[in-house]
Scaffold this motif. Structure first.
Motif, PDB file in Angstrom:
ATOM      1  N   PRO A 130     -19.391 -14.877   2.531  1.00 58.06           N
ATOM      2  CA  PRO A 130     -19.690 -13.765   3.265  1.00 58.06           C
ATOM      3  C   PRO A 130     -20.125 -13.948   4.655  1.00 58.06           C
ATOM      4  N   ASN A 131     -21.165 -14.869   4.804  1.00 58.81           N
ATOM      5  CA  ASN A 131     -21.586 -15.239   6.035  1.00 58.81           C
ATOM      6  C   ASN A 131     -21.261 -16.832   6.428  1.00 58.81           C
ATOM      7  N   MET A 132     -20.394 -17.457   5.718  1.00 61.42           N
ATOM      8  CA  MET A 132     -20.393 -18.921   5.957  1.00 61.42           C
ATOM      9  C   MET A 132     -18.919 -19.309   5.650  1.00 61.42           C
ATOM     10  N   VAL A 133     -18.081 -20.672   6.430  1.00 61.85           N
ATOM     11  CA  VAL A 133     -17.201 -21.203   6.033  1.00 61.85           C
ATOM     12  C   VAL A 133     -17.559 -22.866   6.208  1.00 61.85           C
ATOM     13  N   GLY A 134     -17.127 -23.523   5.242  1.00 62.07           N
ATOM     14  CA  GLY A 134     -17.447 -24.816   5.241  1.00 62.07           C
ATOM     15  C   GLY A 134     -15.943 -25.880   4.931  1.00 62.07           C
ATOM     16  N   PHE A 135     -16.254 -26.760   5.310  1.00 61.68           N
ATOM     17  CA  PHE A 135     -15.167 -27.879   5.344  1.00 61.68           C
ATOM     18  C   PHE A 135     -15.458 -29.099   4.912  1.00 61.68           C
ATOM     19  N   GLY A 136     -14.632 -29.812   3.958  1.00 58.45           N
ATOM     20  CA  GLY A 136     -15.080 -31.015   3.649  1.00 58.45           C
ATOM     21  C   GLY A 136     -13.872 -31.754   3.192  1.00 58.45           C
ATOM     22  N   PRO A 137     -13.690 -33.165   3.051  1.00 58.99           N
ATOM     23  CA  PRO A 137     -12.821 -33.978   2.667  1.00 58.99           C
ATOM     24  C   PRO A 137     -12.524 -33.597   1.166  1.00 58.99           C
ATOM     25  N   GLN A 138     -11.224 -34.095   0.723  1.00 53.51           N
ATOM     26  CA  GLN A 138     -10.824 -33.917  -0.764  1.00 53.51           C
ATOM     27  C   GLN A 138     -11.581 -35.077  -1.478  1.00 53.51           C
ATOM     28  N   ALA A 139     -11.747 -36.336  -0.779  1.00 56.53           N
ATOM     29  CA  ALA A 139     -12.354 -37.307  -1.449  1.00 56.53           C
ATOM     30  C   ALA A 139     -13.811 -37.270  -1.539  1.00 56.53           C
ATOM     31  N   ILE A 140     -14.353 -36.188  -1.075  1.00 59.41           N
ATOM     32  CA  ILE A 140     -15.729 -35.757  -1.348  1.00 59.41           C
ATOM     33  C   ILE A 140     -15.901 -34.396  -1.798  1.00 59.41           C
ATOM     34  N   PRO A 141     -15.862 -34.159  -2.988  1.00 54.45           N
ATOM     35  CA  PRO A 141     -15.530 -32.869  -3.516  1.00 54.45           C
ATOM     36  C   PRO A 141     -17.055 -32.378  -3.836  1.00 54.45           C
ATOM     37  N   GLU A 142     -18.280 -32.904  -3.751  1.00 53.52           N
ATOM     38  CA  GLU A 142     -19.562 -32.694  -4.367  1.00 53.52           C
ATOM     39  C   GLU A 142     -20.018 -31.379  -3.247  1.00 53.52           C
ATOM     40  N   ASP A 143     -19.755 -31.811  -2.044  1.00 53.82           N
ATOM     41  CA  ASP A 143     -20.290 -30.316  -1.116  1.00 53.82           C
ATOM     42  C   ASP A 143     -18.985 -30.443   0.041  1.00 53.82           C
ATOM     43  N   VAL A 144     -19.354 -29.441   0.756  1.00 53.27           N
ATOM     44  CA  VAL A 144     -18.744 -29.276   2.240  1.00 53.27           C
ATOM     45  C   VAL A 144     -19.627 -30.195   3.273  1.00 53.27           C
ATOM     46  N   THR A 145     -18.741 -30.557   4.392  1.00 55.90           N
ATOM     47  CA  THR A 145     -19.349 -31.489   5.258  1.00 55.90           C
ATOM     48  C   THR A 145     -19.887 -30.770   6.445  1.00 55.90           C
ATOM     49  N   TRP A 146     -18.846 -30.096   7.231  1.00 58.23           N
ATOM     50  CA  TRP A 146     -19.244 -29.233   8.483  1.00 58.23           C
ATOM     51  C   TRP A 146     -19.098 -27.913   7.932  1.00 58.23           C
ATOM     52  N   THR A 147     -20.047 -27.014   8.813  1.00 59.52           N
ATOM     53  CA  THR A 147     -20.191 -25.658   8.284  1.00 59.52           C
ATOM     54  C   THR A 147     -20.342 -24.804   9.454  1.00 59.52           C
ATOM     55  N   VAL A 148     -19.646 -23.494   9.474  1.00 57.84           N
ATOM     56  CA  VAL A 148     -20.033 -22.563  10.495  1.00 57.84           C
ATOM     57  C   VAL A 148     -20.809 -21.436   9.687  1.00 57.84           C
ATOM     58  N   LEU A 149     -22.058 -20.907  10.152  1.00 56.64           N
ATOM     59  CA  LEU A 149     -22.883 -19.762   9.500  1.00 56.64           C
ATOM     60  C   LEU A 149     -22.702 -18.804  10.780  1.00 56.64           C
ATOM     61  N   PHE A 150     -22.622 -17.721  10.250  1.00 55.33           N
ATOM     62  CA  PHE A 150     -22.722 -16.426  11.359  1.00 55.33           C
ATOM     63  C   PHE A 150     -23.406 -15.161  10.904  1.00 55.33           C
ATOM     64  N   TYR A 151     -24.458 -14.946  11.722  1.00 53.75           N
ATOM     65  CA  TYR A 151     -25.176 -13.839  11.318  1.00 53.75           C
ATOM     66  C   TYR A 151     -25.337 -12.753  12.245  1.00 53.75           C
ATOM     67  N   ASN A 152     -25.656 -11.466  11.897  1.00 52.08           N
ATOM     68  CA  ASN A 152     -25.936 -10.411  12.942  1.00 52.08           C
ATOM     69  C   ASN A 152     -27.349 -11.013  13.381  1.00 52.08           C
ATOM     70  N   LYS A 153     -27.478 -10.555  14.902  1.00 54.01           N
ATOM     71  CA  LYS A 153     -28.796 -10.769  15.573  1.00 54.01           C
ATOM     72  C   LYS A 153     -29.796 -10.051  14.820  1.00 54.01           C
ATOM     73  N   SER A 154     -29.458  -9.008  14.339  1.00 58.83           N
ATOM     74  CA  SER A 154     -30.781  -8.017  13.875  1.00 58.83           C
ATOM     75  C   SER A 154     -31.222  -8.904  12.488  1.00 58.83           C
ATOM     76  N   GLU A 155     -30.475  -9.846  11.939  1.00 58.23           N
ATOM     77  CA  GLU A 155     -30.623 -10.515  10.590  1.00 58.23           C
ATOM     78  C   GLU A 155     -31.489 -11.739  10.980  1.00 58.23           C
ATOM     79  N   LYS A 156     -31.252 -12.460  11.880  1.00 57.08           N
ATOM     80  CA  LYS A 156     -31.357 -13.837  12.245  1.00 57.08           C
ATOM     81  C   LYS A 156     -31.748 -14.194  13.837  1.00 57.08           C
ATOM     82  N   THR A 157     -32.799 -14.824  13.895  1.00 54.46           N
ATOM     83  CA  THR A 157     -33.179 -15.036  15.557  1.00 54.46           C
ATOM     84  C   THR A 157     -32.687 -16.631  15.735  1.00 54.46           C
ATOM     85  N   ILE A 158     -32.642 -17.135  16.856  1.00 51.87           N
ATOM     86  CA  ILE A 158     -32.453 -18.300  17.413  1.00 51.87           C
ATOM     87  C   ILE A 158     -33.664 -19.174  16.856  1.00 51.87           C
ATOM     88  N   THR A 159     -34.966 -18.625  17.164  1.00 53.09           N
ATOM     89  CA  THR A 159     -36.241 -19.234  16.842  1.00 53.09           C
ATOM     90  C   THR A 159     -36.105 -19.353  15.230  1.00 53.09           C
TER      91      THR A 159
END
Length: 382
Positions: free
Chosen positions: A260-289
């Motif tokens: 719901p609030n994330m998309v991750g990308f990773g090589p097929q050769a490294i199936p254990e986890d994603v490598t690069w991610t983009v998380l997105f929050y509503n500013k009312s839920e999370k601040t930069i600090t």
């Protein structure tokens, strides 16, 4: 009685009379005709012999031409078979051996203990196919040392014939063969070495390349690569999230994992986890600090540096978090504010060099992937 004696005397006189001037030309003419007939007979015989010899030579030349044409056609057919076998080949890599190569779809690679066996897929039921099998082993000895040890093991000086199949980019392939090996058996060896590597490969064949039909082994060996020899060209495709109002590019063929609030990308050769991610929050839920505080909070000695960067026409904050306790843990986070949404783009706390090294070990291919190429492609949808 007297008459008979007179007749005999007359006959003797006639026989002893020399030829007259009138009869001599006729005799010479007769002798000349005989000689001419003899000469003609001899000439005809000689010509017939020459014609027969010429015909035999012509037939021999024709036979040689036919044989050459048949051999050429056979070789062309075999070359076409080899080319057909190598169309759209399968790529094989083995991180334990540190090897990468291509082989036909009609063949198989059978892992052994610290070695590989490469065979036509029907080798277990087809004797002809089994004779084309060969093994690949990792070798740390130099070529000279390997040959010296081999001679010692067989108990005699080996009269090798050898040739270099390829030399490029510091990689050499030597084909070495001997007509009589241990127990008078034929053997063939290919020694593949890389000037930049601390190991080589030894390929052992069960039959001569040219002794039993066509062999794909030389063509397969030509594709062998050591780690670091191949730099892959990576194509990118675009991921777009309409609800979160952004798009970003990622390497073609990589896995994509969404929540719901994330998309991750990773090589097929490294199936254990994603490598690069983009998380997105509503500013009312999370601040930069809050985002900054959460990154690397498990490390007491963490250090953070930040700078302002531009992504296209978007102003963003680049945050680098490190720890002396784990030097390989290296977090790069790009924070973007877009309307009511806060975007956090992360590298999975992995340096580019670490990611590329892991891919090299698992695929045998050298990549030059960069997190910056990923993060800099981020765009807000209009």
């Amino acid at each position: 009685m007297e008459n008979k004696d007179q007749q005999d005397i007359q006959l003797d006189q006639v026989a002893s009379v020399p030829p007259t001037s009138k009869s001599l030309p006729k005799l010479l003419l007769f002798i000349g005709l005989v000689l001419i007939l003899v000469a003609i007979s001899i000439s005809v015989g000689v010509q017939i012999g020459k014609n027969q010899a010429s015909g035999q030579k012509l037939q021999g030349a024709q036979n040689k031409t036919n044989n050459l044409m048949q051999d050429t056609l056979k070789q062309e057919e075999e070359d076409l078979e080899v080319q057909a076998e190598l169309i759209d080949p399968i790529e094989y890599s083995n991180s334990e051996l540190g090897i990468w190569f291509k082989y036909p779809k009609s063949w198989s690679v059978i892992p052994l203990t610290k070695a590989l066996m490469v065979c036509p897929s029907d080798y277990s039921t087809n004797e002809e196919s089994a004779r084309e099998c060969f093994t690949i082993e990792k070798e740390t000895r130099s070529f000279a040392k390997y040959i010296a040890d081999l001679e010692e093991s067989v108990g005699f000086k080996i009269n090798f014939n050898h040739s270099m199949l390829r030399y490029s980019d510091g990689v050499a392939i030597y084909h070495v063969f001997n007509e009589r090996g241990r127990d008078n058996k034929w053997f063939s060896i290919s020694y593949i070495t890389d000037m930049k590597a601390d190991f080589s490969f030894v390929v052992t064949s069960s039959t001569p390349w040219n002794d039993y039909g066509y062999h794909l082994e030389p063509q397969i060996l030509e594709t062998i690569r050591f780690p670091g020899q191949i730099v892959e060209v990576v194509d990118w495709e675009t991921y777009s999230n309409i609800s979160a109002n952004f798009s970003i590019n990622y390497p073609v063929g990589w896995r994509k994992v969404e929540s719901p609030n994330m998309v991750g990308f990773g090589p097929q050769a490294i199936p254990e986890d994603v490598t690069w991610t983009v998380l997105f929050y509503n500013k009312s839920e999370k601040t930069i600090t809050q985002v900054k505080a959460e990154i690397g909070k498990q490390f007491i000695d963490r250090e953070q540096t930040e700078e302002t960067i531009i992504l296209g026409n978007i102003t963003a904050t680049k945050l680098v978090t490190t720890t002396d306790e784990y030097p390989d843990w290296y977090s790069v986070t790009i924070i973007v504010e877009g309307g009511d949404i806060l975007y956090v783009i992360g590298n999975g706390a992995q340096k580019d060099i670490g990611l590329n090294q892991m891919l090299l070990e698992r695929t045998g291919k050298e990549y030059n992937l960069s997190f910056e190429d990923f993060s800099s492609s981020f765009r807000l949808n209009k």
